[in-house]
Design an enzyme around this catalytic site. Structure first.
Site, PDB file in Angstrom:
ATOM      1  N   GLN A  77       0.812  -1.216   0.000  1.00 13.69           N
ATOM      2  CA  GLN A  77       0.000   0.000   0.000  1.00 13.69           C
ATOM      3  C   GLN A  77       0.848   1.268   0.000  1.00 13.69           C
ATOM      4  OE1 GLN A  77      -3.019  -1.673   3.231  1.00 13.69           O
ATOM      5  NE2 GLN A  77      -3.719   0.240   2.341  1.00 13.69           N
ATOM      6  N   ASP A 127      -2.349  -5.041  -0.207  1.00 13.40           N
ATOM      7  CA  ASP A 127      -1.987  -6.355   0.336  1.00 13.40           C
ATOM      8  C   ASP A 127      -2.800  -6.726   1.572  1.00 13.40           C
ATOM      9  OD1 ASP A 127      -0.720  -4.426   1.887  1.00 13.40           O
ATOM     10  OD2 ASP A 127       1.297  -5.235   1.611  1.00 13.40           O
TER      11      ASP A 127
END
Length: 498
Positions: free
Chosen positions: A84, A245
């Site tokens: 991220q 993720d």
């Protein structure tokens, strides 16, 4: 019997790419192709050339095809879950203007503080985005780029997150999802769209940003001929919008509207992360109030220093990572890269309580304890954000799902059990981010709900069984000792407010 169909879930993390080949009907993991990344930078800088991610994706898919032995023609979908927050700045041809600023790049801490104040404080940010700017957030990184590399910022024709960049390479379409977009601090979880006032504050034109799909399982497009040739896959297969993720791991665990709600997860990786899927929109300044990949919310707290920090302490002591003992009087806060939760971006490691009879193994154990207490403190705030009381017996009895590389380490597991007092479940699958991405790919190919698909895969029993561990008596002495040091040192010694 109908022919087997296969989907590919890609986990593009900080350190590597994994491409999981999964039987779309049963969830059976057929193979995992892998390729490393290169991360550069020092003194707070952490960067990777986005071209490395694309090459790693191609290498990992080729390795997975070879290992699985499945014909490429059986692959029906692919999805990418990525680390991220990273900032990818592209020129008008779609090429990166510079290496991507990664989530754990802490140089933008001053910009984060300025942005927080500019909107009126932490509460104003959480009301809009669910999160407060910290050095990790993409908005802070964009502001850093504007101030430190203005020519690059001015030349930027498109901004992508890491997973967006790869999805666009697969489809030719600029698409993201609410989950990963909610980690930028320019997307509003209150409205489900980019926030015009925040874009103005950041000097950011919405035309530079990708379209936000309804969910991470939405079909972003089809695999282009060029990408198909690079990957060795059929052109035209479904490509899901993908997600971050953490959101993907939640899907892989069956967390979401069609699965488990308000059940906590602790991920032990480069970072230490706690999250849960919830229908309650989080608004706590101590958390990141993310959206989930399936339309629910994913309140999350992330610490910067987890497995890599403890491994560094082990290396300094010349010990194996499991050659550890409880810290005793020693307290070690392994904040080697600054810290995100609590927000101490300029912090460094802190050791106290050292005695003549302190053994090296105790120092290593103290590093484990410092990292685990830090992330478990965040867990209590997470539960409150879901509308739960951490002290409630029923809430305290909910098992803590332990994932990430640390979940495979004996000392990590035992330290979490000892300091949490909770039952612990270690999922049988060690590739939950990639498995969640595979469920997104399957959903994009068939139009079903990704959490329903992942839950069905688990029920099919094709994966390894989960390990369930009973609760231990909680070590309140160590818990209180570490907390006391952290509270007293946060200002003068760890770089917090004085």
């Amino acid at each position: 019997m109908p022919p087997r169909t296969v989907v590919i879930g890609v986990d593009s993390s900080t350190q590597s790419t994994k491409a999981a080949f999964v039987d779309a009907s049963t969830g059976r993991l057929l193979a995992v192709g892998r390729a490393p990344h290169v991360v550069t930078g020092e003194a707070g800088a952490r960067e990777t050339d986005p071209a490395v991610w694309w090459q790693a994706l191609c290498t990992a898919v080729a390795a997975g095809l070879k290992e699985s032995g499945v014909p490429a023609a059986t692959v029906t979908g692919i999805a990418v879950a990525g680390q991220q927050h990273g900032l990818v700045a592209l020129d008008r041809t779609g090429r990166p203007l510079r290496p991507a600023l990664l989530w754990n790049d802490t140089r933008s801490a001053p910009q984060a503080a300025t942005l927080t104040a500019a909107l009126g404080g932490a509460d104003a940010w959480t009301a809009r985005t669910g999160s407060v700017p910290v050095a990790s957030m993409t908005a802070s990184k964009w502001q850093w780029l504007r101030e430190n590399e203005p020519e690059t910022a001015a030349a930027t024709a498109a901004i992508r997150l890491p997973h967006d960049f790869l999805t666009e390479r697969l489809t030719g379409s600029a698409v993201t999802d609410p989950g990963d977009a909610s980690g930028t601090c320019w997307y509003s979880t209150a409205t489900g769209a980019y926030d015009p006032e925040l874009l103005e504050l950041l000097g950011l034109n919405a035309a530079l940003l990708p379209e936000v799909a309804k969910t991470g399982a939405s079909r972003a497009g089809s695999l282009t001929g060029e990408a198909a040739q690079a990957l060795g896959l059929p052109a035209g297969i479904a490509v899901a919008a993908g997600t971050g993720d953490n959101m993907s791991a939640a899907v892989g665990l069956g967390l979401g509207d069609a699965g488990l709600l308000d059940h906590p997860v602790l991920s032990l990786g480069t970072s230490g992360t706690v999250f849960a899927a919830s229908r309650t929109r989080p608004a706590s300044a101590a958390l990141s109030g993310f959206a989930a990949a399936d339309g629910t919310y994913l309140p999350l707290a992330c610490t910067l220093n987890c497995t890599l920090a403890v491994d560094k302490v082990a290396a300094l002591l010349g010990l194996d990572r499991d050659d550890a003992a409880p810290g005793g009087e020693a307290v070690l806060l392994p904040y080697l890269d600054g810290e995100r939760t609590p927000d101490l971006p300029t912090a460094s490691g802190l050791l106290t309580g050292l005695r003549h009879d302190t053994a090296p193994q105790q120092l290593l154990g103290a590093a484990y304890e410092g990292a685990v207490v830090t992330v478990l403190r965040a867990l209590d705030e997470l539960l409150r954000a879901c509308g739960l009381d951490p002290a409630d017996r029923e809430v305290a009895a909910r098992p803590l799902r332990l994932i990430g590389g640390g979940a495979q380490g004996r000392t990590w597991v035992e330290t979490v059990r000892r300091l949490s007092g909770r039952p612990v479940i270690v999922p049988g699958s060690g590739e939950l981010v990639a498995l969640g991405a595979a469920a997104l790919a399957a959903a994009a190919a068939c139009g079903e709900d990704p959490v329903t698909i992942a839950t069905g895969w688990h029920a099919a029993g094709e994966s390894e069984a989960d390990t369930e561990l009973p609760p231990m008596e909680r070590d309140m002495n160590t818990w209180n000792q570490v907390n006391s040091v952290l509270e007293r040192a946060a200002g003068p010694l760890l770089g917090g407010e004085r």
